[in-house]
Write a protein that holds these residues in place. Structure first.
Motif, PDB file in Angstrom:
ATOM      1  N   VAL A  14     127.371 105.805  53.977  1.00  0.00           N
ATOM      2  CA  VAL A  14     127.488 106.702  52.831  1.00  0.00           C
ATOM      3  C   VAL A  14     126.875 106.058  51.579  1.00  0.00           C
ATOM      4  O   VAL A  14     126.261 106.736  50.760  1.00  0.00           O
ATOM      5  N   LYS A  53     131.094 103.360  58.254  1.00  0.00           N
ATOM      6  CA  LYS A  53     130.940 104.711  57.690  1.00  0.00           C
ATOM      7  C   LYS A  53     130.685 104.616  56.187  1.00  0.00           C
ATOM      8  O   LYS A  53     129.794 105.290  55.666  1.00  0.00           O
ATOM      9  N   PHE A  62     125.537 114.518  56.114  1.00  0.00           N
ATOM     10  CA  PHE A  62     126.560 113.508  55.836  1.00  0.00           C
ATOM     11  C   PHE A  62     127.969 114.054  56.052  1.00  0.00           C
ATOM     12  O   PHE A  62     128.859 113.322  56.475  1.00  0.00           O
ATOM     13  N   GLN A 121     130.761 112.528  58.688  1.00  0.00           N
ATOM     14  CA  GLN A 121     132.173 112.303  58.360  1.00  0.00           C
ATOM     15  C   GLN A 121     133.088 112.939  59.416  1.00  0.00           C
ATOM     16  O   GLN A 121     134.098 112.355  59.805  1.00  0.00           O
ATOM     17  N   GLU A 143     120.736 117.549  53.384  1.00  0.00           N
ATOM     18  CA  GLU A 143     121.222 116.183  53.521  1.00  0.00           C
ATOM     19  C   GLU A 143     122.737 116.110  53.383  1.00  0.00           C
ATOM     20  O   GLU A 143     123.400 115.398  54.136  1.00  0.00           O
ATOM     21  N   GLN A 144     123.286 116.871  52.453  1.00  0.00           N
ATOM     22  CA  GLN A 144     124.739 116.881  52.272  1.00  0.00           C
ATOM     23  C   GLN A 144     125.431 117.344  53.552  1.00  0.00           C
ATOM     24  O   GLN A 144     126.451 116.785  53.955  1.00  0.00           O
ATOM     25  N   PRO A 186     121.918 108.044  51.776  1.00  0.00           N
ATOM     26  CA  PRO A 186     121.462 109.228  51.044  1.00  0.00           C
ATOM     27  C   PRO A 186     120.118 108.971  50.352  1.00  0.00           C
ATOM     28  O   PRO A 186     119.895 107.924  49.740  1.00  0.00           O
TER      29      PRO A 186
END
Length: 156
Positions: free
Chosen positions: A103, A99, A6, A10, A2-3, A107
């Motif tokens: 964020v 964005k 993301f 970005q 998942e990180q 998550p």
């Protein structure tokens, strides 16, 4: 994983944000031969579709200005606009705010099932928020390429 997703968001959005900052407002509305839309429409469309793919299909509140749907949803075009479309600076601000909303809210929710499956115009059906979110990267990149092609055509 998942990180990584993301981080990729970005990167993709960072490219879009840097690009919109480099386009002069006076070039935003030019539609070269062979194109249906202009640079302004493509940036606004990125924002609108991202909002729909992340928040709308999940029945979450879409916080872009309501006018974005009329200006930038699929099938719209500048020749049909009624009223003044947002400036590039306004669209840029919305892209940046969007964005941050992503964020702040996504998550831990990528496996969340959509209230009902969503089928896009290409006939692809999505069942989870993660599927629509990942597809949005592809969509954004397609429109960034179109923006580059229109920009090159304005220079000729």
């Amino acid at each position: 994983m998942e990180q990584t997703i993301f981080q990729h968001m970005q990167i993709v959005r960072g490219i879009t944000e840097r690009s919109i900052q480099q386009i002069p407002e006076e070039l935003a509305d030019y539609i070269p031969t062979g194109f249906t839309n202009n640079i302004r429409w493509n940036f606004g469309h990125i924002a609108y579709i991202q909002e729909k793919l992340v928040f709308g299909v999940a029945d979450e509140k879409m916080t872009l200005p309501k006018a974005y749907e009329g200006f930038f949803s699929a099938g719209t075009k500048p020749s049909s606009w009624i009223g003044n479309a947002p400036t590039l600076a306004e669209i840029s601000d919305e892209l940046t705010a969007q964005k941050q909303r992503i964020v702040d809210s996504l998550p831990g929710n990528l496996h969340k099932r959509l209230p009902e499956p969503f089928t896009n115009k290409a006939g692809i059906t999505f069942h989870t928020l993660g599927e629509t979110f990942l597809f949005s990267f592809y969509h954004e990149a397609l429109h960034m390429e179109t923006i580059k092609r229109i920009y090159r055509a304005t220079k000729n």
